[in-house]
Design a protein around this motif. Structure first.
Motif, PDB file in Angstrom:
ATOM      1  N   TYR A 180       0.852  -1.171   0.000  1.00 13.18           N
ATOM      2  CA  TYR A 180       0.000   0.000   0.000  1.00 13.18           C
ATOM      3  C   TYR A 180       0.897   1.233   0.000  1.00 13.18           C
ATOM      4  O   TYR A 180       2.051   1.180   0.412  1.00 13.18           O
ATOM      5  CB  TYR A 180      -0.856   0.033   1.266  1.00 13.18           C
ATOM      6  CG  TYR A 180      -1.776  -1.152   1.463  1.00 13.18           C
ATOM      7  CD1 TYR A 180      -1.285  -2.386   1.871  1.00 13.18           C
ATOM      8  CD2 TYR A 180      -3.147  -1.021   1.269  1.00 13.18           C
ATOM      9  CE1 TYR A 180      -2.147  -3.470   2.065  1.00 13.18           C
ATOM     10  CE2 TYR A 180      -4.014  -2.089   1.476  1.00 13.18           C
ATOM     11  CZ  TYR A 180      -3.497  -3.313   1.880  1.00 13.18           C
ATOM     12  OH  TYR A 180      -4.352  -4.370   2.076  1.00 13.18           O
ATOM     13  N   ARG A 181       0.308   2.347  -0.429  1.00 10.99           N
ATOM     14  CA  ARG A 181       1.045   3.604  -0.316  1.00 10.99           C
ATOM     15  C   ARG A 181       0.095   4.722   0.060  1.00 10.99           C
ATOM     16  O   ARG A 181      -1.111   4.667  -0.225  1.00 10.99           O
ATOM     17  CB  ARG A 181       1.803   3.929  -1.594  1.00 10.99           C
ATOM     18  CG  ARG A 181       0.948   4.268  -2.804  1.00 10.99           C
ATOM     19  CD  ARG A 181       1.839   4.447  -4.034  1.00 10.99           C
ATOM     20  NE  ARG A 181       1.059   4.818  -5.219  1.00 10.99           N
ATOM     21  CZ  ARG A 181       1.567   4.882  -6.448  1.00 10.99           C
ATOM     22  NH1 ARG A 181       2.860   4.593  -6.647  1.00 10.99           N
ATOM     23  NH2 ARG A 181       0.807   5.231  -7.463  1.00 10.99           N
ATOM     24  N   GLN A 182       0.676   5.724   0.696  1.00 13.30           N
ATOM     25  CA  GLN A 182      -0.127   6.858   1.141  1.00 13.30           C
ATOM     26  C   GLN A 182       0.672   8.129   1.036  1.00 13.30           C
ATOM     27  O   GLN A 182       1.854   8.176   1.413  1.00 13.30           O
ATOM     28  CB  GLN A 182      -0.587   6.652   2.586  1.00 13.30           C
ATOM     29  CG  GLN A 182      -1.575   7.696   3.064  1.00 13.30           C
ATOM     30  CD  GLN A 182      -2.160   7.350   4.424  1.00 13.30           C
ATOM     31  OE1 GLN A 182      -1.528   6.679   5.248  1.00 13.30           O
ATOM     32  NE2 GLN A 182      -3.384   7.804   4.682  1.00 13.30           N
ATOM     33  N   VAL A 183       0.012   9.161   0.520  1.00 10.78           N
ATOM     34  CA  VAL A 183       0.586  10.506   0.505  1.00 10.78           C
ATOM     35  C   VAL A 183      -0.266  11.374   1.421  1.00 10.78           C
ATOM     36  O   VAL A 183      -1.447  11.093   1.619  1.00 10.78           O
ATOM     37  CB  VAL A 183       0.646  11.086  -0.923  1.00 10.78           C
ATOM     38  CG1 VAL A 183       1.557  10.244  -1.790  1.00 10.78           C
ATOM     39  CG2 VAL A 183      -0.738  11.181  -1.544  1.00 10.78           C
ATOM     40  N   PRO A 184       0.330  12.407   1.984  1.00 13.47           N
ATOM     41  CA  PRO A 184      -0.440  13.255   2.909  1.00 13.47           C
ATOM     42  C   PRO A 184      -1.717  13.777   2.267  1.00 13.47           C
ATOM     43  O   PRO A 184      -1.708  14.224   1.112  1.00 13.47           O
ATOM     44  CB  PRO A 184       0.539  14.388   3.224  1.00 13.47           C
ATOM     45  CG  PRO A 184       1.880  13.784   3.030  1.00 13.47           C
ATOM     46  CD  PRO A 184       1.727  12.825   1.888  1.00 13.47           C
ATOM     47  N   GLY A 185      -2.796  13.686   3.008  1.00 13.04           N
ATOM     48  CA  GLY A 185      -4.067  14.209   2.526  1.00 13.04           C
ATOM     49  C   GLY A 185      -4.866  13.263   1.660  1.00 13.04           C
ATOM     50  O   GLY A 185      -5.984  13.579   1.247  1.00 13.04           O
ATOM     51  N   LYS A 186      -4.299  12.096   1.379  1.00 18.33           N
ATOM     52  CA  LYS A 186      -5.003  11.116   0.562  1.00 18.33           C
ATOM     53  C   LYS A 186      -5.142   9.799   1.313  1.00 18.33           C
ATOM     54  O   LYS A 186      -4.388   9.507   2.236  1.00 18.33           O
ATOM     55  CB  LYS A 186      -4.268  10.888  -0.763  1.00 18.33           C
ATOM     56  CG  LYS A 186      -4.277  12.082  -1.685  1.00 18.33           C
ATOM     57  CD  LYS A 186      -3.744  11.717  -3.056  1.00 18.33           C
ATOM     58  CE  LYS A 186      -3.836  12.879  -4.024  1.00 18.33           C
ATOM     59  NZ  LYS A 186      -3.342  12.529  -5.372  1.00 18.33           N
ATOM     60  N   GLU A 187      -6.106   9.018   0.879  1.00 20.05           N
ATOM     61  CA  GLU A 187      -6.307   7.712   1.500  1.00 20.05           C
ATOM     62  C   GLU A 187      -5.212   6.741   1.066  1.00 20.05           C
ATOM     63  O   GLU A 187      -4.655   6.859  -0.031  1.00 20.05           O
ATOM     64  CB  GLU A 187      -7.678   7.148   1.099  1.00 20.05           C
ATOM     65  CG  GLU A 187      -8.846   7.873   1.746  1.00 20.05           C
ATOM     66  CD  GLU A 187     -10.160   7.146   1.550  1.00 20.05           C
ATOM     67  OE1 GLU A 187     -11.195   7.669   2.009  1.00 20.05           O
ATOM     68  OE2 GLU A 187     -10.162   6.062   0.942  1.00 20.05           O
ATOM     69  N   ARG A 188      -4.941   5.811   1.934  1.00 22.58           N
ATOM     70  CA  ARG A 188      -3.984   4.761   1.596  1.00 22.58           C
ATOM     71  C   ARG A 188      -4.588   3.899   0.490  1.00 22.58           C
ATOM     72  O   ARG A 188      -5.767   3.569   0.526  1.00 22.58           O
ATOM     73  CB  ARG A 188      -3.707   3.925   2.834  1.00 22.58           C
ATOM     74  CG  ARG A 188      -2.492   3.076   2.760  1.00 22.58           C
ATOM     75  CD  ARG A 188      -2.032   2.537   4.094  1.00 22.58           C
ATOM     76  NE  ARG A 188      -2.752   2.960   5.260  1.00 22.58           N
ATOM     77  CZ  ARG A 188      -2.168   3.242   6.423  1.00 22.58           C
ATOM     78  NH1 ARG A 188      -0.853   3.167   6.529  1.00 22.58           N
ATOM     79  NH2 ARG A 188      -2.885   3.568   7.476  1.00 22.58           N
TER      80      ARG A 188
END
Length: 117
Positions: free
Chosen positions: A37-45
């Protein structure tokens, strides 16, 4: 107690490659579908790659053809080979079961991948 530990992230230029590793403990690793999985600030994983207990794989369209997921059940380990990296691949990458709710565990710390343009 299930524990998942990610490693291998770093800073790379666009077009470069990285290989992420995930090691698991406290679980019968081989029976689970696992994912990166990946996640960026402000977005869902989001899940970008899945490998089933059979070895079958599935990729998000955004990484198809560039990323390769694999697993070594003898080591309770999973890998993500990332090639032709793009700036939009910049994120914190995590490993977990698919779906993640199937394991009674918190998310690990993840590993930061930063792709510079």
């Amino acid at each position: 107690q299930v524990q998942l530990v990610e490693s291998g992230g770093g800073l790379v230029q666009a077009g470069g490659s990285l290989r992420l590793s995930c090691t698991a403990s406290g679980m019968i690793f081989s029976i689970y579908a696992m994912g990166w999985y990946r996640q960026v600030p402000g977005k869902e994983r989001e899940v970008v790659a899945t490998i089933f207990s059979t070895g079958a794989t599935h990729y998000a369209d955004s990484v198809k053809g560039r990323f390769t997921i694999s697993r070594d059940n003898t080591k309770s380990a999973m890998y993500l080979q990332m090639n032709t990296l793009k700036p939009e691949d910049t994120a914190v990458y995590y490993c977990n079961a698919v779906p993640p709710t199937i394991l009674s565990t918190s998310w690990g710390q993840g590993t930061q991948v930063t792709v510079s343009s």
